[in-house]
Design a protein around this motif. Structure first.
Motif, short mmCIF file in Angstrom:
data_model
loop_
_atom_site.label_atom_id
_atom_site.label_comp_id
_atom_site.label_asym_id
_atom_site.label_seq_id
_atom_site.Cartn_x
_atom_site.Cartn_y
_atom_site.Cartn_z
N PRO A 1 -7.93 -6.13 12.91
CA PRO A 1 -9.43 -5.41 12.60
C PRO A 1 -9.60 -4.00 13.03
N PHE A 2 -8.64 -3.33 13.55
CA PHE A 2 -8.63 -2.06 14.06
C PHE A 2 -7.21 -1.67 13.86
N PRO A 3 -7.33 -0.02 13.48
CA PRO A 3 -6.07 0.44 13.12
C PRO A 3 -4.92 0.10 13.79
N SER A 4 -3.67 -0.46 13.31
CA SER A 4 -2.66 -0.91 13.85
C SER A 4 -1.52 -0.98 12.92
N SER A 5 -0.42 -1.12 13.35
CA SER A 5 0.92 -1.18 12.33
C SER A 5 1.28 -2.60 12.00
N TYR A 6 0.45 -3.50 12.64
CA TYR A 6 0.92 -4.99 12.63
C TYR A 6 0.48 -5.53 11.31
N SER A 7 1.07 -6.49 10.59
CA SER A 7 1.03 -7.39 9.46
C SER A 7 1.92 -8.60 9.64
N VAL B 1 -4.96 -11.66 17.18
CA VAL B 1 -6.04 -12.42 16.89
C VAL B 1 -7.06 -11.87 15.81
N SER B 2 -8.10 -12.57 15.39
CA SER B 2 -8.95 -11.91 14.71
C SER B 2 -8.53 -11.20 13.58
N LEU B 3 -7.36 -11.67 12.91
CA LEU B 3 -7.04 -11.05 11.71
C LEU B 3 -7.65 -11.22 10.58
N VAL B 4 -7.47 -10.11 9.69
CA VAL B 4 -8.29 -10.13 8.44
C VAL B 4 -7.27 -9.86 7.39
N ASN B 5 -7.71 -10.30 6.20
CA ASN B 5 -6.76 -10.31 4.90
C ASN B 5 -6.78 -8.86 4.25
N GLU B 6 -6.38 -7.87 4.89
CA GLU B 6 -6.67 -6.63 4.32
C GLU B 6 -4.89 -6.10 4.17
N GLY B 7 -4.01 -6.84 4.71
CA GLY B 7 -2.82 -6.06 4.53
C GLY B 7 -1.92 -6.04 3.25
N THR B 8 -1.22 -5.21 2.86
CA THR B 8 -0.41 -4.96 1.59
C THR B 8 1.04 -4.68 1.83
N GLN C 1 0.66 -18.16 -0.23
CA GLN C 1 1.38 -18.94 0.80
C GLN C 1 0.35 -18.80 2.18
N LEU C 2 0.42 -19.99 2.70
CA LEU C 2 -0.39 -20.00 4.08
C LEU C 2 0.06 -19.25 5.22
N VAL C 3 -0.66 -18.65 5.79
CA VAL C 3 -0.11 -17.79 7.02
C VAL C 3 0.82 -18.79 8.12
N PRO C 4 1.69 -18.63 8.72
CA PRO C 4 2.50 -19.46 9.59
C PRO C 4 1.59 -20.12 10.59
N GLY D 1 -0.01 -1.51 7.41
CA GLY D 1 -1.11 -2.33 8.25
C GLY D 1 -2.45 -1.95 8.12
N SER D 2 -3.10 -2.19 9.00
CA SER D 2 -4.48 -1.90 9.02
C SER D 2 -4.82 -0.37 9.17
N ASP D 3 -3.81 0.37 9.69
CA ASP D 3 -3.92 1.79 9.69
C ASP D 3 -3.37 2.43 8.58
N SER D 4 -3.08 1.83 7.52
CA SER D 4 -3.08 2.30 6.05
C SER D 4 -1.74 3.24 5.95
N VAL D 5 -0.79 3.14 7.05
CA VAL D 5 0.40 3.88 6.74
C VAL D 5 1.46 3.05 6.23
N GLU D 6 2.31 3.59 5.28
CA GLU D 6 3.30 2.77 4.73
C GLU D 6 4.47 2.94 5.55
N ARG D 7 5.08 1.81 5.86
CA ARG D 7 6.18 1.62 6.87
C ARG D 7 7.16 0.81 6.31
N ASN D 8 8.65 0.80 6.72
CA ASN D 8 9.52 0.01 6.24
C ASN D 8 9.42 -1.27 6.89
N SER D 9 9.62 -2.42 6.12
CA SER D 9 9.39 -3.80 6.86
C SER D 9 10.95 -3.74 7.62
N PRO D 10 10.78 -4.86 8.48
CA PRO D 10 11.99 -5.08 9.15
C PRO D 10 13.18 -5.81 8.44
N PHE D 11 13.04 -6.01 7.28
CA PHE D 11 13.81 -6.75 6.58
C PHE D 11 14.24 -5.53 5.24
#
Length: 793
Positions: free
Chosen positions: A590-596, A611-618, A528-531, A651-661
Motif C-alpha cells: 500500500p506504499f511505494p514499493s517494487s514488490y508485486s 502484508v496489507s496488500l492491495v489489488n493495484e499491480g499490473t 486466479q487466486l493469490v497463492p 509495483g505500487s511505485d509505478s516503475v516498470e521493471r523486468n519480471s524475474p522471468f
C-alpha cells in the motif's frame, strides 16, 4: 457400408519371417465422445498389408504387425479419414493407437477428406490456439528429460525453464504459480517430490510417464473448461491397462529410479488394471542432484478401469508419493544449491490424489462425465543453525520451522453433446473445497526483542483455514464452413473467501485456406487466486494477529493470440504465433514499493513479510514464437522452437521493471535418428540430442554492506530485478539400443543420457554468504551421465 466391411475382412495378410507385434486401441466420435463400431483400420505396410474393423464398443486389435514404426489408416463412411504414421511396435508390449474421427462437413455418402493425425494438435478439440498434445514416447525419448513431463514441456515454444534444479514451468513470462495441473479432468496440487506449498514445480516429478495417455499442454487463451490459472494448463490423463493380456515392465534409471509396472484385464467388460511403483536411485549414485545430501523419494500410481457396463464406465485412479532429505552442515560445501555449511536442515514432503471417475452415454450423441477426488500435499522443513560456527563457542538453535498441509476435495461434472456434425456443446462445473493448515516460524531478518542474544523465532503463518471455489462453464464448437471453425465459451469463478464472482469470455477462430495453411486467433479472460502462502500471512494490527491479505481479489489476465500454421508435407510443419497478455489486479504493497505478487514463484518459497496488500499491480507479457517440426518418419525427427518475449510488471511505485522471468529469448533444437540393426532388422540403435540456449534471469542485486552489517542477505529493492545473469546453454546427447526377442514376447531397452556434455557453468544464483561475508556465484549442475535399462514382457 457393406463394401467397406467386406474390404476390411478380405485384406490379404502377407507372411513375414520376423517376430511381430500387436496394435490395439479404440475409435470414438470426436464430437460426441462415443465409440464408433465398424471403423476400418488398415496397416499401411506394403509387405504386410492387414486390416480389421472396430467392434460394437469401438475397440480393435491388429495382430501380426511387423516390428518397428508403423502407419495405420482409420476410415468410416461419412467421416474424415485419418492416418497415424508413428506407432512403435515391439515384441514386449502391445502398441496402443486410439483415434478420434470427425464427421464429414458435407455429404454423408462419401469420405470427403484424408488427413494425418497430428501430434502438435491438442486432444481437446475446443482449443484453437496455443495448445498441443504430447505422449509418453516423447517424455521417454528426448534427451535430458529425466522422464519428467515438466521438462518435456520446456522444449515447446513459449516455455522457459533454464533451471536444472527444478521443473518449474515459465509460460510466456508468467510465474510458475500461474500454471494449472489437471489429472483425469480434476485440478490437483503440484505433482512433484519435494514440492513446497503454493508452488507448481519441484526437483523431481511424482508423475510416472509410463502411466500417461496422450495429454494436452496449453500456453494461452485456453478453453472455458479451465480456470483459476493465468499462465498455462497441463491437462493429463492416465492410460488404461491392457484389457486382453497381462504385461509387465521393470526398469532402472539414475533419475527415474527403480520401477515396476503391471497391467492386465479385469472382468469380462473390457476392464483393466494398471499399477506402477518407483523408488529413487540417485541417492545411491550420489551425483547429479546439486547437493551432497541423499534425496529419497518413491511413488505408486494406479488406474483401475471396470469396463463398459449398463451404468456406464467406472474407474478409480490415484498417486501416492513421499520424499525426504537431510542436509547436514558437515557434508555441505559452499557450492551446494540447496543448503549451507552452518545449518542442519530436514525436509519431508508428501503428495496424494485419489479419484473416482464415471462416464455414461446419453442417447447416441451425448455423455456425462463426473469425477470425485481427494488430494493432499504436505511439506515440512526444519533448520537448526550453528551460532558462532566453527568456533569454541559454537551452539545450535532452532532457526526455521515450516509445516504445511493442504487437503482438497474436488467434484467435476461435464455434459458433452454433439448437436450436429457442425456443432458441439459442452457444459459443466468444477467445485473445489480447500483446507489449508500452515505453520511458518523463522528467525531470519528478525530483531532480538526478548534480549536472549538471538533473533526472535517469529510466527508468520499459523492458520487452519478453508475456502471453496466454484467454476461453472459452457462452451461450444461451431463449424461454420469446411474452412472456418469457431470455439467459444464462458467460464465463471466464485470464491467464498472474499465472495468474489467473475465472468470470463473465451473465443477462438480458425480459418483453413486449404489443406496446408491455417490462420487462428484467440482471446481469453482469466482470473486466479493469490497463492495461499501469501493470502494467509499474519500481520499484527493493534495488538491483534490478522490475515490482512485474505480480502485480495483474483489477479486478472487478458490473453490475445494470433497464429499461422503451415503443413509442409512429408511430416514437416511450421507454426508462427504472436501474443500479448495484459495483467492487472496483482497484489502490491500500500506504499511505494517494487514488490508485486507477479514476482512470486521465482524461488523455492514465498515472501513472509508482504502484508496489507492491495489489488493495484499490473504487468504484461508479449512475444513471438516459431516452431519448425519434423514428426517421426523415415527413421528420424526434428524440433526447432524459438521464443522472443518480454515480461514486465509494475509495483505500487509505478516503475516498470523486468519480471524475474524475463529471459528475453529461448531456443531449443532437438533431433533423433533410429537405425534398424540385426539380420532381420527387428532391433534398433537410436541417438537423440537437444541443445537449449536462453537469456539469463533477472535478479535483484545484493546490498553487500547492508548484508554484512545485518548478518543476512539484504537486497536493493529499489533496483529490483535490474541485473541479468549470464545466458544459459546446455547440450544433451542420448543413445541406446532396443532389442526385440525373436522367440518370446519381450523387449530390452538400454540408454545412456549424457546431460550437459560440455559441462557448461550455468549460473544458479548470486547470493550473500554469511560465512564468508561475500557475494558468491553458485552454478547449476554440470556434466552428468544418466543411464537406464527397461525390460518389457
Amino acid at each position: 457400408m457393406k463394401l467397406t466391411i467386406t474390404y476390411a475382412i478380405l485384406i490379404i495378410t502377407l507372411s513375414v519371417t520376423a517376430q511381430t507385434g500387436t496394435i490395439k486401441g479404440r475409435v470414438i466420435d470426436q464430437q460426441s465422445g462415443l465409440p464408433i463400431p465398424g471403423v476400418t483400420i488398415e496397416l499401411l505396410n506394403q509387405e504386410a498389408a492387414k486390416g480389421v474393423i472396430t467392434n460394437q464398443n469401438g475397440y480393435y486389435t491388429l495382430d501380426e504387425v511387423p516390428l518397428g514404426r508403423q502407419a495405420i489408416r482409420f476410415s468410416f463412411l461419412g467421416y474424415e479419414t485419418i492416418t497415424n504414421g508413428n506407432i512403435v511396435v515391439t515384441t514386449g508390449k502391445d502398441a496402443r493407437a486410439n483415434a478420434q474421427l470427425i464427421e464429414a462437413f458435407g455429404q454423408l455418402d462419401e469420405v470427403v477428406l484424408t488427413s494425418s493425425r497430428r501430434k502438435d494438435r491438442p486432444i481437446n478439440k475446443l482449443a484453437t490456439v496455443s495448445a498441443r498434445q504430447f505422449g509418453v514416447e516423447e517424455v521417454q525419448r528426448f534427451s535430458g528429460g529425466r522422464g519428467d513431463v515438466g521438462r518435456l514441456a520446456a522444449n515447446f515454444a513459449g516455455v522457459s525453464a533454464p533451471d536444472d534444479s527444478r521443473n518449474d514451468i515459465v509460460v510466456r513470462g508468467n510465474s510458475p504459480t500461474g500454471l494449472l495441473w489437471r489429472l483425469e479432468g480434476i485440478p490437483i496440487p503440484s505433482p512433484n517430490h519435494f514440492a513446497t506449498a503454493g508452488t507448481t514445480g519441484g526437483p523431481v516429478s511424482a508423475l510416472n510417464p509410463n502411466m500417461l495417455e496422450n495429454s494436452d499442454f496449453f500456453t494461452s487463451a485456453f478453453p472455458a473448461e479451465y480456470g483459476n490459472a493465468i499462465g498455462g494448463v497441463f491437462d493429463l490423463g492416465f492410460r488404461k491397462g491392457n484389457k486382453d493380456d497381462y504385461e509387465y515392465t521393470v526398469q532402472a534409471g539414475a533419475f527415474t529410479g527403480l520401477e515396476a509396472i503391471a497391467e492386465g484385464p479385469v472382468g469380462k467388460k473390457n476392464g483393466s488394471f494398471l499399477i506402477a511403483g518407483r523408488y529413487s536411485l540417485i541417492g545411491l549414485i550420489g551425483a547429479g542432484a546439486g547437493t551432497a545430501a541423499t534425496p529419497n523419494y518413491s511413488d505408486v500410481s494406479f488406474n483401475l478401469d471396470f469396463g463398459d457396463r449398463k451404468l456406464g464406465n467406472f474407474s478409480i485412479f490415484g498417486i501416492i508419493g513421499n520424499s525426504d532429505i537431510e542436509f547436514l552442515g558437515e557434508d555441505i560445501d559452499e557450492d551446494d544449491l540447496f543448503a549451507a555449511e552452518d545449518e542442519n536442515a530436514f525436509v519431508n514432503s508428501g503428495f496424494a490424489v485419489f479419484g473416482l471417475r464415471h462416464q455414461i452415454g446419453i442417447g447416441k450423441s451425448s455423455y456425462v462425465r463426473t469425477i470425485l477426488s481427494y488430494a493432499n500435499s504436505s511439506d515440512e522443513f526444519e533448520a537448526d543453525r550453528f551460532i558462532n560456527f566453527d568456533t569454541p563457542e559454537e551452539r545450535t538453535i532452532r532457526y526455521t520451522e515450516v509445516d504445511n498441509a493442504e487437503n482438497r476435495i474436488a467434484l467435476s461434472t461435464m455434459f458433452n453433446s454433439k448437436l450436429s456434425n457442425k456443432a458441439t456443446l459442452r457444459t459443466g462445473v468444477v467445485f473445489e473445497r480447500f483446507n489449508s493448515e500452515q505453520l511458518s516460524r523463522d528467525r531470519e531478518e528478525q530483531p532480538d526483542l526478548n534480549g536472549d542474544g538471538d533473533p526472535d523465532l517469529t510466527t508468520f503463518i499459523n492458520i487452519d483455514e478453508s475456502l471453496s471455489i466454484i467454476q461453472p462453464y459452457v462452451q461450444g464448437q461451431f463449424r461454420l464452413s469446411e474452412k472456418l471453425t469457431l470455439n467459444a465459451g464462458l467460464h465463471s469463478q466464485y470464491s467464498d473467501l472474499n465472495e468474489q464472482f467473475v465472468l470470463e469470455p473465451r473465443a477462438g477462430l480458425s480459418y483453413k485456406f486449404n489443406n496446408t495453411h491455417k490462420i487462428s486467433i484467440g482471446y481469453g479472460l482469466h482470473h486466479q487466486l493469490v497463492p495461499l502462502p501469501i493470502l494467509f500471512l499474519n500481520e499484527t494490527v493493534n495488538g491483534t494477529v490478522q490475515q490482512t491479505n485474505a480480502d485480495l481479489d483474483f489477479t486478472r489476465s487478458s490473453h490475445y493470440v494470433l497464429g499461422y500454421d503451415v503443413d509442409m508435407g512429408k511430416g514437416w510443419r511450421a507454426k508462427l504465433e504472436a501474443y500479448y497478455q495484459d495483467i492487472d489486479n496483482a497484489g502490491v504493497e500500500p506504499f511505494p514499493s517494487s514488490y508485486s505478487t507477479l514476482t512470486e514463484g521465482a524461488d523455492f518459497g514465498f515472501s513472509n513479510d508482504r502484508v496489507s496488500l492491495v489489488n493495484e499491480g499490473t504487468g504484461f507479457n508479449q512475444g513471438v514464437e516459431f516452431t519448425l517440426e519434423k514428426f517421426f518418419s523415415d527413421g528420424y525427427y526434428g524440433l526447432l522452437t524459438t521464443s522472443i518475449f518480454e515480461s514486465k510488471y509494475e509495483g505500487s511505485d509505478s516503475v516498470e521493471r523486468n519480471s524475474p522471468f524475463n529471459n528475453g529469448y529461448v531456443a531449443n533444437l532437438l533431433a533423433g535418428k533410429e537405425f534398424k540393426i540385426g539380420k532381420v532388422k527387428k532391433n534398433t540403435f537410436f541417438v537423440d540430442t537437444r541443445l537449449t540456449i536462453a537469456g539469463g534471469r533477472y535478479e535483484t542485486p545484493v546490498d553487500l554492506q547492508a548484508s554484512q552489517d545485518a548478518g543476512f542477505e539484504v537486497l536493493q529493492e529499489d533496483l529490483a530485478f535490474s541485473e541479468q545473469i549470464d545466458d544459459y546453454m546446455r547440450w544433451d546427447v542420448k543413445f541406446g539400443f532396443q532389442f526385440n526377442s525373436a522367440k518370446k514376447k519381450t523387449t530390452h531397452r538400454f540408454y545412456v543420457d549424457l546431460q550437459n556434455v560440455t559441462n557448461n557453468d550455468n549460473v544458479f544464483q548470486r547470493r550473500y554468504n554469511r560465512l564468508t561475508n561475500e557475494i558468491n556465484q553458485v552454478d547449476q549442475i554440470g556434466f552428468f551421465p544418466d543411464v537406464g535399462y527397461r525390460f518389457t514382457f
